[in-house]
Scaffold this active site. Structure first.
Site, PDB file in Angstrom:
ATOM      1  N   GLU A 225       0.815  -1.224   0.000  1.00  0.00           N
ATOM      2  CA  GLU A 225       0.000   0.000   0.000  1.00  0.00           C
ATOM      3  C   GLU A 225       0.847   1.272   0.000  1.00  0.00           C
ATOM      4  O   GLU A 225       0.402   2.315  -0.474  1.00  0.00           O
ATOM      5  CB  GLU A 225      -0.951   0.003   1.201  1.00  0.00           C
ATOM      6  CG  GLU A 225      -2.094  -1.001   1.104  1.00  0.00           C
ATOM      7  CD  GLU A 225      -1.728  -2.375   1.655  1.00  0.00           C
ATOM      8  OE1 GLU A 225      -0.530  -2.622   1.940  1.00  0.00           O
ATOM      9  OE2 GLU A 225      -2.648  -3.206   1.807  1.00  0.00           O
TER      10      GLU A 225
ATOM     11  N   PHE B  97     -10.813  -7.614  14.021  1.00  0.00           N
ATOM     12  CA  PHE B  97      -9.757  -8.028  13.104  1.00  0.00           C
ATOM     13  C   PHE B  97      -9.532  -6.937  12.045  1.00  0.00           C
ATOM     14  O   PHE B  97     -10.466  -6.450  11.439  1.00  0.00           O
ATOM     15  CB  PHE B  97     -10.140  -9.352  12.427  1.00  0.00           C
ATOM     16  CG  PHE B  97      -9.116  -9.795  11.422  1.00  0.00           C
ATOM     17  CD1 PHE B  97      -7.828 -10.132  11.823  1.00  0.00           C
ATOM     18  CD2 PHE B  97      -9.426  -9.837  10.068  1.00  0.00           C
ATOM     19  CE1 PHE B  97      -6.875 -10.520  10.894  1.00  0.00           C
ATOM     20  CE2 PHE B  97      -8.472 -10.224   9.135  1.00  0.00           C
ATOM     21  CZ  PHE B  97      -7.191 -10.563   9.545  1.00  0.00           C
ATOM     22  N   GLN B  98      -8.286  -6.602  11.852  1.00  0.00           N
ATOM     23  CA  GLN B  98      -7.874  -5.555  10.912  1.00  0.00           C
ATOM     24  C   GLN B  98      -8.551  -4.211  11.184  1.00  0.00           C
ATOM     25  O   GLN B  98      -8.814  -3.442  10.274  1.00  0.00           O
ATOM     26  CB  GLN B  98      -8.083  -5.991   9.454  1.00  0.00           C
ATOM     27  CG  GLN B  98      -7.132  -7.140   9.074  1.00  0.00           C
ATOM     28  CD  GLN B  98      -7.000  -7.361   7.579  1.00  0.00           C
ATOM     29  OE1 GLN B  98      -7.951  -7.136   6.829  1.00  0.00           O
ATOM     30  NE2 GLN B  98      -5.830  -7.802   7.153  1.00  0.00           N
TER      31      GLN B  98
ATOM     32  N   LYS C 262     -17.480  -1.034   6.416  1.00  0.00           N
ATOM     33  CA  LYS C 262     -18.003  -1.978   5.429  1.00  0.00           C
ATOM     34  C   LYS C 262     -19.530  -1.930   5.340  1.00  0.00           C
ATOM     35  O   LYS C 262     -20.094  -2.054   4.253  1.00  0.00           O
ATOM     36  CB  LYS C 262     -17.539  -3.392   5.799  1.00  0.00           C
ATOM     37  CG  LYS C 262     -17.683  -4.363   4.652  1.00  0.00           C
ATOM     38  CD  LYS C 262     -16.981  -5.686   4.964  1.00  0.00           C
ATOM     39  CE  LYS C 262     -17.129  -6.644   3.787  1.00  0.00           C
ATOM     40  NZ  LYS C 262     -16.443  -7.928   4.051  1.00  0.00           N
TER      41      LYS C 262
ATOM     42  N   MET D 131      24.529   9.063   1.299  1.00  0.00           N
ATOM     43  CA  MET D 131      24.420  10.318   2.045  1.00  0.00           C
ATOM     44  C   MET D 131      24.688  10.083   3.524  1.00  0.00           C
ATOM     45  O   MET D 131      25.286  10.933   4.195  1.00  0.00           O
ATOM     46  CB  MET D 131      23.038  10.950   1.831  1.00  0.00           C
ATOM     47  CG  MET D 131      22.956  12.398   2.250  1.00  0.00           C
ATOM     48  SD  MET D 131      24.115  13.461   1.326  1.00  0.00           S
ATOM     49  CE  MET D 131      23.062  14.069   0.010  1.00  0.00           C
TER      50      MET D 131
END
Lengths: 183, 590
Positions: free
Chosen positions: B52, B114-115, B164, B482
């Protein structure tokens, strides 16, 4: 306020000697979920101070709330806070009431004092001088309700401390501008 | 047309109505209803990323290359948290994004389902605005409002978190209409008195300079055209931040090169010695100013910015002009033509003579080699060999990024995509994918480091799947260059964990993904190898082995002023201990 705890950064030595001022900001916001969190996390995220904060809905039909924040910092910092607040999408208006020099500020406090005998009458005398009301009493305690400028409440609390101060609950500052015009 | 439909259908319909043709995403349990709607339509082209964070950077690359809003769709919990770096990157660099996240059903919010995660809480700090939609009736308004907020004023990322059950719920969809937002309407036009004052200050200046930034590019192509017109009318020199490259052509006569920590000698000295600085869409970042109390001490400063809070944030200015760069530049050009053209102006000959003296210092020069590829040389050859192509460049973060900014020149805006504010390693490859989708026939190159590229290398799979012929040009020095440079400067050359002892074989890696790998370590064969990369119709990983210990110069060391630069040849001088240049105070800085 004391000097900042960390040494001044060589990137920004311009402001570290500036005078620290206390300002009251009146912030009119859309009363939507998370708006208070947005304002508060702006202060914590950017390292600004909050000395006092009050919030309540002020116009139910328009879903408007007013957040009154007392903050402190150098004048440039106060200016930054003002404009950072204006950047938030649900913020409608920000007014620096201290800068406008025409503001009325009040705070309400409830002060619990415990004592017997002479302390009891001392407490009542001080309360009378400050025009504090007794809102609860037992044989060994009082709860006073006091409204006024924050400094007046500080003074009252200081006087109660030797008499038998138990605890204090304060609302934080509510403020409005004087005269016929809105903030 | 108002029409009854499900929340999920509203999401896709709103994307179509907002003109979205490309959507970056990754499915999961809490966004399945939206993915089901996507299955039944062909207007929105969904690009399946491999992580993502890649979706967020790809959307950024798409937004910056196209000038449109970048859109991504991810699931709840880890899907949302994985976007946080990309959202923060977009916030820092003012890139318009709309990020739609799924959320557990409303009745489960707060139950540690969950999630589940507090997406609006987590992203409040890294978005311009965010929404949790608890009622399907609010969804159409919020969807349209998100696009307006993301793209108006100072652009930025907006998150819409949709539980949802709201995706399944039915409601009435309304198309975009009206003012975008009931109260949020940033000021675009500047105060005309301020414009006239600015023109008078400009006409009176003896040593003026334009210092422009990403705001000019964000304002759109018209702002870049107006900037060029104003520079031509006034004859003033111009420098730009990393984010603003391309607004004024890199081949332009008045161009001084980039300024700041790794800017040119002429740009930084001109900033230090100018008597009038005109900042346009730039924000006086610490990488630009160096030591603040020694920053351009003798100049008056005009600051044009759409964000009022950028003004006086780091540097106090004399004339603030709040407005959109395009609008303000249009007014400045108009008033300059009407008034200053005829007024007595200061001759700039002395100023240009001084600037040309600084230019003679040739601060971007480096010691060439016949045996090893110098990283600067690699970028120069890449620039030379792609000049006749329609080219878009992205970068990762580090030395290669600075060398790209110094040695690859941009004549047009929206051609250069780099993580400026946040400095996100792993930005370049997904951003290149986004840019390639915006310009399918262009040559898109991610100038990368071997360490950065590994941070989002999984997106090679995305490039293969959608036949996106992005080129990854790795300046491979086996160090986090760097970091190594700073350890040399600040920590006595103790290279603590900045050397990659186990790098993959990048040629085999490219082949494993289904792309082409090219390796080159000989300056004599570099041109042919670059040409082979350009000619290949598909993703390429080019593993360019460069000098391992080359440092990026010029450099304003931490805590120093613009006229106190460290130059490449100076650092080679015998007797100068490079580790002694930065003092104790400077070592505290990042």
């Amino acid at each position: 306020m004391n000097a900042p705890a960390s040494p001044p950064s060589p990137y920004s030595s311009a402001t570290h000697n500036a005078k620290i001022e206390s300002h009251t900001l009146s912030v009119l916001v859309d009363n939507e979920p998370g708006v208070l969190a947005r304002v508060v996390s702006l202060f914590s995220g950017r390292g600004y101070n909050i000395e006092s904060l009050t919030v309540a809905e002020v116009a139910h039909a328009d879903h408007l709330s007013r957040i009154t924040i007392v903050t402190s910092g150098a004048p440039e910092t106060i200016d930054q806070i003002h404009h950072q607040l204006e950047r938030l999408v649900p913020v409608r208006q920000v007014t620096d009431l201290t800068a406008s020099k025409r503001s009325l500020e009040r705070e309400l406090a409830m002060i619990k004092v415990r004592g017997r005998g002479e302390n009891r009458s001392d407490a009542l005398q001080v309360a009378e001088a400050f025009r504090a009301r007794v809102v609860d009493a037992t044989t060994e305690s009082f709860i006073f309700e006091l409204t006024g400028r924050p400094a007046k409440i500080d003074e009252f609390v200081d006087l109660m401390r030797p008499i038998g101060l138990v605890e204090v609950s304060r609302t934080g500052v509510a403020a409005i501008s004087r005269g016929p015009d809105p903030i | 047309m108002s029409k009854e439909m499900t929340g999920a259908e509203m999401v896709v319909q709103a994307l179509i109505d907002q003109g979205v043709d490309t959507l970056f995403g990754y499915p999961g349990g809490a966004v399945l209803p939206i993915y089901d709607v996507l299955f039944h339509q062909e207007k929105v082209h969904h690009i399946l990323v491999r992580h993502e964070q890649g979706a967020a950077h790809a959307a950024e690359g798409y937004a910056r290359a196209s000038g449109k809003v970048g859109v991504l769709l991810v699931t709840s919990g880890p899907g949302a948290t994985n976007t946080v770096t990309g959202l923060t990157d977009a916030l820092m660099d003012s890139i318009p994004l709309v990020c739609i996240t799924g959320q557990v059903p409303t009745h489960l919010i707060g139950s540690d389902a969950f999630q589940e995660c507090d997406t609006v809480g987590i992203t409040r700090h890294c978005t311009k605005h965010n929404y949790l939609v608890k009622n399907v009736a609010d969804l159409p308004r919020i969807l349209h409002e998100a696009f307006y907020v993301a793209s108006s004023g100072r652009p930025g990322p907006v998150v819409i978190d949709i539980p949802k059950d709201v995706q399944f719920a039915r409601g009435v969809y309304t198309p975009p209409a009206g003012a975008g937002h009931k109260t949020y309407h940033p000021k675009l036009d500047a105060d005309m008195d301020a414009i006239r004052t600015a023109v008078a200050m400009m006409a009176a200046a003896k040593r003026p300079i334009f210092y422009t930034g990403g705001g000019v590019i964000n304002s759109g192509p018209a702002a870049s055209a107006l900037l060029r017109e104003l520079v031509a009318l006034t004859g003033f020199p111009i420098t730009s931040t990393l984010m603003g490259l391309g607004a004024y052509p890199g081949s332009g006569e008045n161009w001084l090169g980039m300024l700041g920590m790794h800017g040119t000698f002429e740009a930084n000295n001109a900033m230090h010695d100018c008597d009038l600085m005109i900042a346009v869409g730039s924000r006086f970042d610490d990488r630009i100013t160096g030591r603040l109390d020694a920053f351009s001490p003798g100049s008056k400063k005009i600051h044009i910015d759409i964000d009022r809070s950028s003004i006086n944030k780091n540097v106090k200015v004399d004339l603030p002009i709040v407005g959109d760069c395009g609008h303000v530049l249009e007014a400045l050009v108009r008033v300059w033509r009407a008034e200053a053209m005829h007024a007595e102006k200061q001759p700039l000959d002395h100023w240009w003579a001084q600037i040309n003296e600084w230019r003679e210092r040739k601060s971007l020069a480096y010691r060439t080699s016949d045996t090893t590829i110098k990283p600067q040389y690699a970028v120069q050859r890449l620039y030379a060999l792609t000049r006749n192509h329609d080219v878009y460049i992205t970068t990762e973060v580090g030395q290669h990024q600075m060398w790209a900014a110094q040695h690859f020149h941009f004549d047009e805006p929206n051609r250069w995509m780099t993580s400026g504010g946040l400095g996100t390693m792993g930005y370049g490859l997904p951003a290149a994918i986004g840019a390639q989708l915006a310009h399918p026939n262009a040559l898109v190159i991610d100038i990368a480091g071997e360490a950065s590229i590994l941070m989002n290398i999984q997106e090679m799979s995305t490039a293969i799947q959608y036949r996106l012929p992005v080129k990854i040009f790795i300046l491979n020095n086996e160090y986090m260059g760097m970091v190594r440079q700073w350890q040399e400067l600040l920590h006595g050359g103790r290279y603590s964990h900045s050397y990659s002892e186990a790098l993959p074989d990048f040629v085999k890696l490219a082949e494993a993904f289904g792309g082409k790998g090219i390796r080159c370590s000989d300056p004599a064969t570099l041109d042919a190898a670059i040409q082979e990369m350009i000619d290949y119709d598909g993703p390429v990983i080019f593993d360019c082995h460069v000098d391992k210990i080359e440092n990026c110069f010029p450099m304003i060391p931490s805590g120093k002023a613009h006229n106190d630069m460290l130059l490449a040849d100076l650092s080679d001088d015998a007797g100068l201990e490079i580790g002694s240049i930065i003092d104790e105070k400077g070592k505290m800085l990042v």
